[in-house]
Design a protein around this motif. Structure first.
Motif, PDB file in Angstrom:
ATOM      1  N   GLU A   5       0.492  10.459  -4.308  1.00 37.78           N
ATOM      2  CA  GLU A   5       1.067  10.860  -5.084  1.00 37.78           C
ATOM      3  C   GLU A   5       1.280   9.315  -5.081  1.00 37.78           C
ATOM      4  N   LEU A  60       7.919  12.141  -2.290  1.00 37.13           N
ATOM      5  CA  LEU A  60       7.343  12.507  -0.689  1.00 37.13           C
ATOM      6  C   LEU A  60       7.898  13.479  -0.026  1.00 37.13           C
ATOM      7  N   SER A  96      -1.055   7.564  -7.391  1.00 33.04           N
ATOM      8  CA  SER A  96      -0.870   7.404  -8.611  1.00 33.04           C
ATOM      9  C   SER A  96       0.350   7.496  -9.901  1.00 33.04           C
ATOM     10  N   THR A  97       1.230   7.281  -9.264  1.00 30.83           N
ATOM     11  CA  THR A  97       2.680   6.540  -9.665  1.00 30.83           C
ATOM     12  C   THR A  97       2.996   5.359  -9.397  1.00 30.83           C
ATOM     13  N   ALA A 151       8.068  10.832  -8.409  1.00 34.08           N
ATOM     14  CA  ALA A 151       7.299  11.434  -8.034  1.00 34.08           C
ATOM     15  C   ALA A 151       8.035  11.060  -6.185  1.00 34.08           C
ATOM     16  N   TYR A 190       6.495  13.219 -16.029  1.00 32.55           N
ATOM     17  CA  TYR A 190       6.085  13.759 -15.381  1.00 32.55           C
ATOM     18  C   TYR A 190       6.851  14.051 -13.493  1.00 32.55           C
ATOM     19  N   VAL A 210       6.921  15.517  -9.441  1.00 38.07           N
ATOM     20  CA  VAL A 210       5.937  15.837  -8.330  1.00 38.07           C
ATOM     21  C   VAL A 210       6.527  15.744  -7.349  1.00 38.07           C
TER      22      VAL A 210
END
Length: 273
Positions: free
Chosen positions: A146, A131, A149-150, A129, A3, A5
């Motif tokens: 995010e 941000l 969810s991580t 991720a 993953y 992001v």
């Protein structure tokens, strides 16, 4: 599954110096602009060892991540103010020990977001991720979908505030931000922080730096030992406690080692009981 992001919304302003790009310049990187180099050079005029301090601060981050991932068993990290990609980023160090580690990076520089894909090379078992957000708004960071969810905020997290709190100006101004972040984390989480200080600096450097800070020529707010230590109130400090970053478990670093005056950055690790 791998993953990666990336969330980025703001344009890059190359005319205004940014700490992440200035730090990149001190580390010998190429991801910086004329304004960043001019700002870095002005600070280095007052504090010639600034590039040494930047490198030592980076090594402190790497040692603390190895400690948390290897000795403690932390499998989640929230790294705020992470800066531009370099070698041995938080997720790379942690995932070399535990590939399933999950990391959320946060920075307020759009250029960091542009370069995020160069950094987001998570092990297949883990997740990263990135941000775009500011430490001054911890509530927004914590509420970001995010992040949620991580990271599993019911499980311990390593909160990394390395070389970022000194951009929060004002006596004691870092404490409420740190408290808000820690209040969202469970028992067994850890805080890793570092902050520039004038404590070991000679008087002439202190005088020049104070003038630069007052005139706005530097955006780095130095904290003395007492103010920095207050960030860890209520936490269980990990040995050796509050020390200059070059002295935090650095026995295996290759010589020659810098002096405290050359580094002038406090660091510590604390556990949330």
């Amino acid at each position: 599954m791998h993953y990666a992001v990336v969330v980025s919304t703001e344009p890059i302003d190359t005319a205004v110096a940014h700490p992440a790009r200035r730090y990149n310049y001190w580390l010998g990187g190429k991801d910086n602009f004329a304004a960043d180099r001019a700002s870095a050079d002005a600070i280095a005029a007052a504090w010639p060892s600034a590039p040494i301090a930047a490198r030592e601060n980076r090594r402190f981050l790497q040692r603390t991540v190895r400690y948390l991932a290897g000795e403690v068993g932390i499998r989640q990290f929230l790294d705020i103010g992470t800066g531009l990609p370099t070698a041995d980023n938080t997720h790379e160090v942690a995932q070399s020990i535990a590939p399933q580690t999950r990391v959320v990076y946060v920075d307020n520089d759009p250029m960091v977001m542009v370069h995020a894909r160069a950094l987001l090379t998570s092990a297949p078992e883990g997740r990263t991720a990135y941000l775009e957000a500011d430490l001054r708004d911890p509530g927004r960071i914590l509420a970001h979908p995010e992040l949620r969810s991580t990271l599993d905020l019911s499980q311990p997290v390593g909160l990394m505030l390395v070389a970022v709190l000194h951009f929060i100006h004002g006596e004691g101004a870092g404490v409420p931000i740190v408290r808000e972040l820690l209040e969202a984390l469970p028992s067994g989480s850890y805080l890793v922080a570092s902050n520039a200080t004038k404590d070991p600096s000679p008087p002439q450097v202190v005088e020049l730096y104070d003038r630069m800070l007052a005139s706005g020529q530097t955006d780095i707010w130095p904290r003395d030992r007492a103010e920095f230590s207050a960030l860890f109130d209520g936490l269980e400090l990990v040995d050796p406690g509050v020390v200059l970053v070059n002295d935090w478990r650095s026995e295996n670093e290759p010589p020659p080692r810098p002096t405290g005056a050359e580094v002038a950055v406090y660091g510590a690790v604390g556990k949330l009981p």
